[in-house]
Design a protein around this motif. Sequence first.
Motif, PDB file in Angstrom:
ATOM      1  N   GLN A 197       0.833  -1.199   0.000  1.00 12.29           N
ATOM      2  CA  GLN A 197       0.000   0.000   0.000  1.00 12.29           C
ATOM      3  C   GLN A 197       0.869   1.251   0.000  1.00 12.29           C
ATOM      4  OE1 GLN A 197      -0.476   2.110   2.937  1.00 12.29           O
ATOM      5  NE2 GLN A 197      -2.362   3.204   2.467  1.00 12.29           N
TER       6      GLN A 197
ATOM      7  N   PHE B  53      -8.912   5.436   0.232  1.00 13.34           N
ATOM      8  CA  PHE B  53      -9.162   4.388  -0.766  1.00 13.34           C
ATOM      9  C   PHE B  53      -9.619   3.111  -0.048  1.00 13.34           C
ATOM     10  CE2 PHE B  53      -6.289   7.359  -2.722  1.00 13.34           C
ATOM     11  CZ  PHE B  53      -6.503   7.302  -4.094  1.00 13.34           C
ATOM     12  N   LYS B  54     -10.663   3.193   0.730  1.00  8.92           N
ATOM     13  CA  LYS B  54     -11.068   2.067   1.576  1.00  8.92           C
ATOM     14  C   LYS B  54     -11.885   1.015   0.832  1.00  8.92           C
ATOM     15  CE  LYS B  54     -11.014   4.314   6.109  1.00  8.92           C
ATOM     16  NZ  LYS B  54     -11.818   4.677   7.302  1.00  8.92           N
ATOM     17  N   HIS B  55     -12.499   1.391  -0.274  1.00  8.50           N
ATOM     18  CA  HIS B  55     -13.420   0.477  -0.943  1.00  8.50           C
ATOM     19  C   HIS B  55     -13.013   0.280  -2.397  1.00  8.50           C
ATOM     20  CE1 HIS B  55     -15.913   0.954   2.605  1.00  8.50           C
ATOM     21  NE2 HIS B  55     -15.867   2.268   2.438  1.00  8.50           N
ATOM     22  N   VAL B  56     -13.263  -0.905  -2.908  1.00 11.07           N
ATOM     23  CA  VAL B  56     -12.864  -1.219  -4.270  1.00 11.07           C
ATOM     24  C   VAL B  56     -13.591  -0.347  -5.287  1.00 11.07           C
ATOM     25  CG1 VAL B  56     -14.589  -3.060  -4.579  1.00 11.07           C
ATOM     26  CG2 VAL B  56     -12.397  -3.156  -5.842  1.00 11.07           C
ATOM     27  N   GLU B  57     -14.778   0.135  -4.921  1.00 11.32           N
ATOM     28  CA  GLU B  57     -15.551   0.952  -5.861  1.00 11.32           C
ATOM     29  C   GLU B  57     -15.295   2.448  -5.690  1.00 11.32           C
ATOM     30  OE1 GLU B  57     -18.111   0.235  -2.215  1.00 11.32           O
ATOM     31  OE2 GLU B  57     -16.762  -0.928  -3.495  1.00 11.32           O
ATOM     32  N   ASN B  58     -14.227   2.829  -4.996  1.00 14.09           N
ATOM     33  CA  ASN B  58     -13.902   4.246  -4.845  1.00 14.09           C
ATOM     34  C   ASN B  58     -13.747   4.948  -6.197  1.00 14.09           C
ATOM     35  OD1 ASN B  58     -13.672   4.526  -1.959  1.00 14.09           O
ATOM     36  ND2 ASN B  58     -11.770   3.359  -2.067  1.00 14.09           N
TER      37      ASN B  58
ATOM     38  N   CYS C  10     -11.483   6.625  -7.911  1.00 15.36           N
ATOM     39  CA  CYS C  10     -10.032   6.835  -7.789  1.00 15.36           C
ATOM     40  C   CYS C  10      -9.572   8.104  -8.496  1.00 15.36           C
ATOM     41  CB  CYS C  10      -9.291   5.617  -8.335  1.00 15.36           C
ATOM     42  SG  CYS C  10      -9.568   4.122  -7.355  1.00 15.36           S
TER      43      CYS C  10
ATOM     44  N   TRP D  31      -6.582   0.254   1.598  1.00  9.53           N
ATOM     45  CA  TRP D  31      -5.946  -0.844   0.883  1.00  9.53           C
ATOM     46  C   TRP D  31      -6.081  -0.713  -0.634  1.00  9.53           C
ATOM     47  CZ3 TRP D  31      -2.429  -4.157   0.372  1.00  9.53           C
ATOM     48  CH2 TRP D  31      -2.559  -5.309  -0.414  1.00  9.53           C
ATOM     49  N   TYR D  32      -7.116  -0.035  -1.108  1.00 13.16           N
ATOM     50  CA  TYR D  32      -7.389  -0.040  -2.540  1.00 13.16           C
ATOM     51  C   TYR D  32      -6.747   1.117  -3.295  1.00 13.16           C
ATOM     52  CZ  TYR D  32     -10.553  -3.829  -1.546  1.00 13.16           C
ATOM     53  OH  TYR D  32     -11.066  -5.041  -1.140  1.00 13.16           O
TER      54      TYR D  32
ATOM     55  N   ARG E 131      -4.229   2.173  -5.760  1.00 12.22           N
ATOM     56  CA  ARG E 131      -3.561   1.367  -6.780  1.00 12.22           C
ATOM     57  C   ARG E 131      -3.019   2.258  -7.900  1.00 12.22           C
ATOM     58  NH1 ARG E 131      -4.325  -2.001  -3.383  1.00 12.22           N
ATOM     59  NH2 ARG E 131      -5.275  -4.063  -3.589  1.00 12.22           N
TER      60      ARG E 131
END
Length: 271
Positions: A16, A73-78, A80, A98-99, A101
């Motif tokens: 991360q 960036f806590k959720h995969v659907e953020n 970005c 975590w997300y 990227r």
Amino acid sequence: MIFARDKSQMCNNLLQYAHVYAWGREHGRKVISMRFSYKYQYFHICHTNLTSFPLYLLAKYSAALHLLPTASFKHVENDCEALERKMLRHRNIVVSGWYVRFYDLFLKYRHEICDLFRIDERFTTPVKQKMGDHGDCVRLGVHIRRGDYAQWNDGIYCYDDETYARYINRFADMHKDKEIDVYLSTNDSSVTEERYQQLCPNTHIHAFQGNAPEDLFMLSECDYLIGPPSTFSLVAAMYRDIPLYRMDSADENGMTTESFRLFDYWFRRII
């Protein structure tokens, strides 16, 4: 100044932070790791000027008091792109989650990242002494993950000794013309060298029972790696681009020479 924050385990934190570092490097911004300022004091980054406990405290309480903005960036659907615009807009900001990227930038600055996370000699020296000369043997690193894996994803990746042994024996069959030295890394104290030597008689089993940085370095010195989905074995593969086979099931028959992939492949496929 960008302060990278997360709360997960060591290699999750490493990856991360490295994503944020790579983004900062590309945009001429300094990036501080909050986690490695006080925990996991095993790496070169922990001895750098910007990685310090006072700066960690400053960022922690400044964020808590809303004196520093946060890009989360806590959720995969953020969204970005919106979060990245926020990072560009603020000279001082906390980046968490975590997300986060930035795959291409990570790979672009990978050599710098590997140097930042170079493991201290106090951990690497004893491992080098135990592993000895490479010789003509093939070194297989096996990451046996138990403990928290009994619950994570309903325990589907918490494999028993017999499963790991089948994988090791299949690997030995794939390299019949070579001597195979197998190095076991595990968070399960019940794993023994003797047990695996019985289950895998055509290999030489080594179980050093090292700590986390010693095991990480040991795996990074091997020629091939196998293990369940885990950032620990992924990071071990990162240092020297070691071919890694990810044990996505208990069926060892899916493991072929072609199914060992390099870091950049698995890096984009973290579970």
